[in-house]
Scaffold this motif. Structure first.
Motif, PDB file in Angstrom:
ATOM      1  N   ASN A   1       0.993  -1.087  -0.189  1.00  0.00           N
ATOM      2  CA  ASN A   1       0.310  -0.039  -0.116  1.00  0.00           C
ATOM      3  C   ASN A   1       0.811   1.495   0.308  1.00  0.00           C
ATOM      4  O   ASN A   1       0.421   2.306  -0.514  1.00  0.00           O
ATOM      5  CB  ASN A   1      -0.776   0.208   1.656  1.00  0.00           C
ATOM      6  CG  ASN A   1      -1.378  -0.706   1.217  1.00  0.00           C
ATOM      7  OD1 ASN A   1      -2.212  -1.226   0.300  1.00  0.00           O
ATOM      8  ND2 ASN A   1      -2.668  -1.326   2.462  1.00  0.00           N
ATOM      9  N   ILE A   2       2.072   1.184   0.154  1.00  0.00           N
ATOM     10  CA  ILE A   2       2.778   2.730   0.784  1.00  0.00           C
ATOM     11  C   ILE A   2       2.924   2.961  -1.084  1.00  0.00           C
ATOM     12  O   ILE A   2       3.179   3.907  -0.867  1.00  0.00           O
ATOM     13  CB  ILE A   2       4.234   1.705   1.529  1.00  0.00           C
ATOM     14  CG1 ILE A   2       4.050   1.684   2.097  1.00  0.00           C
ATOM     15  CG2 ILE A   2       5.121   2.490   0.695  1.00  0.00           C
ATOM     16  CD1 ILE A   2       5.614   1.417   2.945  1.00  0.00           C
ATOM     17  N   GLY A   3       2.875   2.353  -2.228  1.00  0.00           N
ATOM     18  CA  GLY A   3       3.329   2.716  -3.151  1.00  0.00           C
ATOM     19  C   GLY A   3       2.067   3.981  -3.764  1.00  0.00           C
ATOM     20  O   GLY A   3       2.351   4.756  -4.220  1.00  0.00           O
ATOM     21  N   PHE A   4       1.530   3.434  -2.762  1.00  0.00           N
ATOM     22  CA  PHE A   4      -0.349   3.959  -3.402  1.00  0.00           C
ATOM     23  C   PHE A   4      -0.619   5.529  -2.296  1.00  0.00           C
ATOM     24  O   PHE A   4      -0.973   6.770  -2.487  1.00  0.00           O
ATOM     25  CB  PHE A   4      -1.255   3.502  -3.876  1.00  0.00           C
ATOM     26  CG  PHE A   4      -1.366   2.265  -4.299  1.00  0.00           C
ATOM     27  CD1 PHE A   4      -1.442   2.281  -6.015  1.00  0.00           C
ATOM     28  CD2 PHE A   4      -1.043   1.200  -4.600  1.00  0.00           C
ATOM     29  CE1 PHE A   4      -1.207   0.947  -6.699  1.00  0.00           C
ATOM     30  CE2 PHE A   4      -0.476  -0.145  -5.312  1.00  0.00           C
ATOM     31  CZ  PHE A   4      -1.186   0.265  -6.270  1.00  0.00           C
ATOM     32  N   ASP A   5       0.378   4.954  -0.923  1.00  0.00           N
ATOM     33  CA  ASP A   5      -0.181   6.439  -0.069  1.00  0.00           C
ATOM     34  C   ASP A   5       1.045   7.343  -0.311  1.00  0.00           C
ATOM     35  O   ASP A   5       0.363   8.197  -0.024  1.00  0.00           O
ATOM     36  CB  ASP A   5      -0.218   5.309   1.195  1.00  0.00           C
ATOM     37  CG  ASP A   5      -0.869   4.572   2.221  1.00  0.00           C
ATOM     38  OD1 ASP A   5      -1.977   5.101   1.511  1.00  0.00           O
ATOM     39  OD2 ASP A   5      -1.307   3.751   3.074  1.00  0.00           O
ATOM     40  N   SER A   6       1.638   6.898  -1.385  1.00  0.00           N
ATOM     41  CA  SER A   6       3.039   8.170  -1.050  1.00  0.00           C
ATOM     42  C   SER A   6       2.491   9.123  -2.348  1.00  0.00           C
ATOM     43  O   SER A   6       2.668  10.149  -2.133  1.00  0.00           O
ATOM     44  CB  SER A   6       3.901   7.294  -2.336  1.00  0.00           C
ATOM     45  OG  SER A   6       3.554   6.500  -2.951  1.00  0.00           O
ATOM     46  N   ILE A   7       1.285   9.161  -2.817  1.00  0.00           N
ATOM     47  CA  ILE A   7       0.588   9.468  -3.809  1.00  0.00           C
ATOM     48  C   ILE A   7       0.214  10.856  -2.834  1.00  0.00           C
ATOM     49  O   ILE A   7       0.551  12.125  -3.019  1.00  0.00           O
ATOM     50  CB  ILE A   7      -0.065   8.986  -5.067  1.00  0.00           C
ATOM     51  CG1 ILE A   7       0.456   8.225  -5.994  1.00  0.00           C
ATOM     52  CG2 ILE A   7      -1.182  10.027  -5.566  1.00  0.00           C
ATOM     53  CD1 ILE A   7      -0.905   6.952  -6.612  1.00  0.00           C
ATOM     54  N   ALA A   8      -0.363  10.440  -1.835  1.00  0.00           N
ATOM     55  CA  ALA A   8      -1.451  11.514  -0.824  1.00  0.00           C
ATOM     56  C   ALA A   8      -0.313  11.715  -0.080  1.00  0.00           C
ATOM     57  O   ALA A   8      -0.147  12.778   0.201  1.00  0.00           O
ATOM     58  CB  ALA A   8      -2.140  10.371   0.199  1.00  0.00           C
ATOM     59  N   VAL A   9       0.923  11.265   0.184  1.00  0.00           N
ATOM     60  CA  VAL A   9       2.144  11.572   0.728  1.00  0.00           C
ATOM     61  C   VAL A   9       2.892  13.353   0.164  1.00  0.00           C
ATOM     62  O   VAL A   9       2.994  13.885   0.294  1.00  0.00           O
ATOM     63  CB  VAL A   9       3.264  11.148   1.473  1.00  0.00           C
ATOM     64  CG1 VAL A   9       4.578  11.134   1.898  1.00  0.00           C
ATOM     65  CG2 VAL A   9       2.798   9.920   2.296  1.00  0.00           C
ATOM     66  N   ALA A  10       3.757  12.772  -1.017  1.00  0.00           N
ATOM     67  CA  ALA A  10       3.718  13.559  -1.666  1.00  0.00           C
ATOM     68  C   ALA A  10       2.606  14.905  -2.521  1.00  0.00           C
ATOM     69  O   ALA A  10       3.451  16.121  -2.191  1.00  0.00           O
ATOM     70  CB  ALA A  10       4.382  12.886  -3.739  1.00  0.00           C
ATOM     71  N   LEU A  11       1.239  14.592  -1.974  1.00  0.00           N
ATOM     72  CA  LEU A  11       0.733  16.021  -2.829  1.00  0.00           C
ATOM     73  C   LEU A  11       0.688  16.408  -1.487  1.00  0.00           C
ATOM     74  O   LEU A  11       0.421  17.533  -1.688  1.00  0.00           O
ATOM     75  CB  LEU A  11      -0.742  15.434  -3.303  1.00  0.00           C
ATOM     76  CG  LEU A  11      -1.187  14.727  -4.588  1.00  0.00           C
ATOM     77  CD1 LEU A  11      -2.221  14.263  -4.710  1.00  0.00           C
ATOM     78  CD2 LEU A  11      -0.787  15.865  -5.947  1.00  0.00           C
ATOM     79  N   LEU A  12       0.471  15.595  -0.697  1.00  0.00           N
ATOM     80  CA  LEU A  12      -0.009  16.440   0.806  1.00  0.00           C
ATOM     81  C   LEU A  12       1.401  17.628   1.326  1.00  0.00           C
ATOM     82  O   LEU A  12       1.654  18.596   1.561  1.00  0.00           O
ATOM     83  CB  LEU A  12       0.160  15.853   1.954  1.00  0.00           C
ATOM     84  CG  LEU A  12       0.219  16.424   3.256  1.00  0.00           C
ATOM     85  CD1 LEU A  12      -1.176  17.373   3.808  1.00  0.00           C
ATOM     86  CD2 LEU A  12      -0.471  15.157   4.250  1.00  0.00           C
ATOM     87  N   GLY A  13       2.898  17.126   0.844  1.00  0.00           N
ATOM     88  CA  GLY A  13       3.677  17.458   0.972  1.00  0.00           C
ATOM     89  C   GLY A  13       4.273  18.924   0.281  1.00  0.00           C
ATOM     90  O   GLY A  13       5.798  19.285  -0.106  1.00  0.00           O
ATOM     91  N   ASN A  14       3.251  18.859  -1.022  1.00  0.00           N
ATOM     92  CA  ASN A  14       3.534  19.779  -2.522  1.00  0.00           C
ATOM     93  C   ASN A  14       4.375  19.313  -3.057  1.00  0.00           C
ATOM     94  O   ASN A  14       5.349  19.952  -3.874  1.00  0.00           O
ATOM     95  CB  ASN A  14       3.928  21.460  -1.593  1.00  0.00           C
ATOM     96  CG  ASN A  14       3.563  22.339  -2.613  1.00  0.00           C
ATOM     97  OD1 ASN A  14       2.527  21.938  -3.744  1.00  0.00           O
ATOM     98  ND2 ASN A  14       3.835  23.525  -2.700  1.00  0.00           N
ATOM     99  N   THR A  15       5.320  18.265  -3.482  1.00  0.00           N
ATOM    100  CA  THR A  15       6.073  17.852  -3.767  1.00  0.00           C
ATOM    101  C   THR A  15       7.037  18.219  -3.497  1.00  0.00           C
ATOM    102  O   THR A  15       8.039  18.067  -3.835  1.00  0.00           O
ATOM    103  CB  THR A  15       5.962  17.970  -5.748  1.00  0.00           C
ATOM    104  OG1 THR A  15       5.690  19.158  -5.705  1.00  0.00           O
ATOM    105  CG2 THR A  15       4.718  16.808  -6.189  1.00  0.00           C
TER     106      THR A  15
END
Length: 383
Positions: free
Chosen positions: A300-314
Motif C-alpha cells: 500500500n505504500i506505493g499508493f499512500d506515497s501519492i497522498a504523501v507527495a501531494l500533501l508535501g506539495n512535492t
C-alpha cells in the motif's frame, strides 16, 4: 454594498490563513490536514464515538503519546522507533512520486518497482549468507539499480513510443506481482508462513530487538539515509542544471524543446531517478520493515506515497513531515481500534480525505487569487 460583493468580502476574510502567497506551500497543506481531520471527526461522531479520544488513541499507538501500560521490553520509545521504521520506505516512495511529478509524469508504478527491487535483493543477497558489512550496502545498490532500470524503461517507452506512463506502470505492476508470486511459490516459499523464506539478519536493513535500557527496539538503518536523500533531491532540483531541465520539461515540454533542452533524455532521467528512489523504498520495506515478501500482494505504500507527495506539495522537506503524519495514522490505527472500538479502516478514510483535500491545493490557490482580485476591485470601487 451589493449582496454578491459582501459574499466575496466574507469569503476572502475566512481564507485569511492561506492568503499569503509566500507561505501557501506550508499553509495550504496544513489547512488540508485540518479539514480532513474535521471531516474524519464527523465520520467518527456518526459512528457514535468520541473523535478526540479516538485521535488521542491514534497518537498513543504511534508512540507520540504514552499508553496506559506496556508489554515487557516495550515503551513509548520502542513504539516511536517502530514508527520511524515504517516511515522510512514511505519517504523514499513519496520522493519517487514527487520527482516524476516534477517532470510532468505520474509514476503510479512505485509498488511494482518496490516489489521487483525487494525480490531481487532478497534472492541475491538475502539468502546469500554474506557478511553484514557487504550485504547491507549491496542490498541498497540492488534497490537503486533494479528500481532505476524499471523506471528508465517507463521513461523510454514514454519518449520513444509516447506510451502513457500511467498505462505502462499499471501493466508493469501486474507483471511484477504475478511473475514474482510464481517464483516465490515455486522456489522460495516458507511452508509455515506461506510467504517467501525469511532473509538473514546480516542482509536486513532494520536492527531487530536491539536490547538497551531493558527495552527491545527495532532500529531502521535507512531512516537517516532517507532524510539525507530528501535533502539531496531538494538540492538537485533547486540548484543544479539537471533539476532545472527536469522541471522545465515538466512545466512545458514544447517550450523546453524550443530552448534546446533534450526532452527525451530528461524524461528518461527523471523516471530513472524516480525508479531508483522506489527501489530504495522496496529494499527498506521488504528487507527492513519486513523480512519476507507476501505473494500476489503489492504494498500500500506505493499508493499512500501519492497522498504523501501531494500533501508535501512535492517538496522533499514537506514530504518528510507528511510521511510522518501518514505513518502516525497507519501505525496508530490498530491501537485506536482496540481502545476506541473504531475499525482500522477509519485510518484509510482519514488518509483518503487527506489525499482528497490535498488534491484541491491548486484550486485553493486559484480561489484565493480570484477572491483577492475581486476584493481589490471592491475597494477601488468604494474609494
Amino acid at each position: 454594498m451589493s449582496k454578491n460583493k459582501k459574499k466575496v468580502s466574507l469569503s476572502y476574510r475566512l481564507l485569511w490563513p492561506i492568503r499569503n502567497e509566500k507561505w501557501q506551500p506550508i499553509t495550504i497543506p496544513v489547512f488540508s490536514i485540518l479539514i480532513s481531520f474535521i471531516a474524519a471527526a464527523i465520520v467518527i461522531l456518526l459512528l457514535g464515538k468520541n473523535p478526540i479520544i479516538a485521535f488521542y488513541n491514534l497518537f498513543q499507538g504511534a508512540g507520540i503519546f504514552p499508553k496506559a501500560s506496556y508489554a515487557g521490553y516495550k515503551s513509548m520509545l520502542t513504539d516511536f522507533l517502530s514508527l520511524l521504521n515504517a516511515m522510512t520506505p514511505l519517504i523514499f516512495a513519496s520522493l519517487a512520486v514527487a520527482v516524476a511529478l516534477k517532470a510532468g509524469l505520474f509514476n503510479i508504478g512505485v509498488s511494482g518497482q518496490m516489489l521487483v527491487s525487494g525480490f531481487l535483493a532478497t534472492i541475491i543477497v538475502g539468502y546469500s549468507g554474506l557478511d553484514a558489512f557487504i550485504a547491507k550496502p549491496l542490498v541498497l545498490m540492488i534497490g537503486i539499480v533494479a528500481g532505476g532500470l524499471m523506471g528508465g524503461l517507463v521513461g523510454w517507452l514514454k519518449y520513444k513510443f509516447n506510451i502513457h506512463e500511467v498505462v505502462t506502470t499499471i501493466m508493469l505492476n501486474y507483471i511484477a506481482q504475478y511473475v514474482i508470486s510464481f517464483f516465490i511459490h515455486m522456489y522460495y516459499i516458507d511452508p509455515v508462513s506461506r510467504q517467501s523464506k525469511y532473509i538473514t539478519e546480516a542482509a536486513r536493513l532494520t536492527l531487530v530487538d536491539v536490547e538497551l535500557a531493558n527495552l527491545k527496539m527495532d532500529i531502521s538503518l535507512g531512516f537517516i539515509l532517507a532524510i539525507a536523500i530528501a535533502i539531496f533531491i531538494k538540492f538537485l532540483m533547486d540548484k543544479t542544471v539537471v533539476g532545472y531541465e527536469i522541471k522545465a520539461v515538466g512545466s512545458n515540454r514544447n517550450a523546453a524543446k524550443y530552448t534546446g533542452i533534450k526532452v527525451g533524455k530528461n524524461t528518461v532521467l527523471a523516471m530513472v531517478i524516480s525508479g531508483s528512489l522506489a527501489g530504495l523504498a522496496g529494499v527498506t520495506y521488504y528487507l527492513g520493515y519486513f523480512a519476507s515478501i507476501q505473494p500476489k500482494v503489492l504494498s500500500n505504500i506505493g499508493f499512500d506515497s501519492i497522498a504523501v507527495a501531494l500533501l508535501g506539495n512535492t517538496h522533499p522537506i514537506g514530504i518528510i513531515f507528511s510521511s510522518f503524519l501518514v505513518s502516525i495514522i497507519d501505525e496508530g490505527s490498530t491501537y485506536m481500534s482496540s481502545q476506541a472500538g473504531i475499525r482500522q479502516e477509519i485510518a484509510s478514510v482519514i488518509i483518503g480525505l487527506i489525499l482528497l483535500f490535498s488534491a484541491c491545493g491548486a484550486y485553493l490557490k486559484h480561489k484565493v487569487s480570484s477572491l483577492k482580485e475581486k476584493e481589490v476591485e471592491r475597494k477601488d470601487s468604494e474609494s
